[in-house]
Design a protein around this motif. Structure first.
Motif, PDB file in Angstrom:
ATOM      1  N   UNK A  91      40.476  33.619  39.007  1.00  0.00           N
ATOM      2  CA  UNK A  91      39.360  34.364  39.623  1.00  0.00           C
ATOM      3  C   UNK A  91      38.507  35.038  38.561  1.00  0.00           C
ATOM      4  N   UNK A  92      39.178  35.643  37.574  1.00  0.00           N
ATOM      5  CA  UNK A  92      38.444  36.321  36.491  1.00  0.00           C
ATOM      6  C   UNK A  92      37.658  35.306  35.656  1.00  0.00           C
ATOM      7  N   UNK A  93      38.313  34.192  35.332  1.00  0.00           N
ATOM      8  CA  UNK A  93      37.627  33.193  34.504  1.00  0.00           C
ATOM      9  C   UNK A  93      36.479  32.536  35.279  1.00  0.00           C
ATOM     10  N   UNK A  94      36.631  32.436  36.611  1.00  0.00           N
ATOM     11  CA  UNK A  94      35.534  31.873  37.410  1.00  0.00           C
ATOM     12  C   UNK A  94      34.321  32.824  37.370  1.00  0.00           C
ATOM     13  N   UNK A  95      34.598  34.124  37.396  1.00  0.00           N
ATOM     14  CA  UNK A  95      33.507  35.103  37.266  1.00  0.00           C
ATOM     15  C   UNK A  95      32.827  34.932  35.897  1.00  0.00           C
TER      16      UNK A  95
END
Ligand SMILES: [Fe+2]
Ligand SMILES: [Fe+2]
Length: 214
Positions: free
Chosen positions: A54-58
């Motif tokens: 989720x963080x890397x997608x952001x």
């Protein structure tokens, strides 16, 4: 071939090519390898892997937005040197886009399904900023990079302790975003009004809330 000698159609096709490379996964050969000290892939449980994805997608979405902003600013900038500087900055950001994409794939995840929308919206915002003035446009870059640095540091603090791989990638990106900010300020970027800064922050938060899940 110098950009000055290209026809309008050449510029249009180059612009479309750059836009497609920003939104189509694996369409950019990275010029630099992942900024990691070894090739070990950290072991994460399902909950941790989902959170890191989720963080890397952001962060991947942030880089898509950076491409859109820089391309939009280059499109509308009146000054040839500023136009060139925006294209140069977009090119430097491509590595970040690829690093995030690579880490997402390692985590068995994917970029945001709204990637084309993020790009188009950012391109529009960048085009407006570029059309206002060079000072505003560079100030917009400086503020964007400052906000990106804030969320990178926040994400580094949220990573599982064993995920040094993601941490090293984000830390290198943070160093470079702060450098981009300084370059924009050194080239005459103006301080933005609080209302513009708050609007940018609100939009970034909406993007982050969506991209974390989708
Ligand atoms: Fe970046
Ligand atoms: Fe940057």
């Amino acid at each position: 071939m110098a950009l000055r000698s290209l026809s309008k159609m050449d510029h249009l096709l180059l612009g479309v090519d750059k836009g497609l490379r920003a939104i189509v996964p694996r369409s950019n050969p990275s010029t630099r390898p992942l900024p990691v000290s070894n090739d070990t892939i950290p072991e994460l449980n399902i909950t941790e892997a989902r959170h890191v994805a989720g963080l890397m997608r952001i962060n991947h979405t942030g880089e898509v937005c950076a491409q859109g902003l820089y391309h939009g600013q280059a499109f509308s900038a009146k000054d040839h040197d500023v136009k060139q500087a925006m294209h140069q900055s977009a090119q430097e950001e491509v590595d970040h886009l690829v690093w995030c994409e690579t880490r997402l794939a390692e985590l068995g995840s994917h970029p945001s399904i709204f990637t084309p929308l993020w790009y188009v919206m950012s391109f529009g915002l960048g085009a407006v900023a570029g059309a206002i003035s060079n000072e505003f446009s560079l100030g917009f870059v400086a503020e964007t990079e400052a906000q990106v640095s804030e969320h990178l540091q926040d994400h580094i603090g949220q990573l599982p302790v064993q995920d040094t791989r993601s941490k090293e990638i984000l830390a290198q990106m943070d160093i470079e975003e702060l450098h981009h900010r300084q370059v924009a300020l050194d080239n005459g970027g103006a301080a933005l009004s609080p209302s513009v800064r708050h609007t940018m922050r609100w939009m970034a938060n909406a993007m982050k809330a969506t991209a974390y899940h989708l």
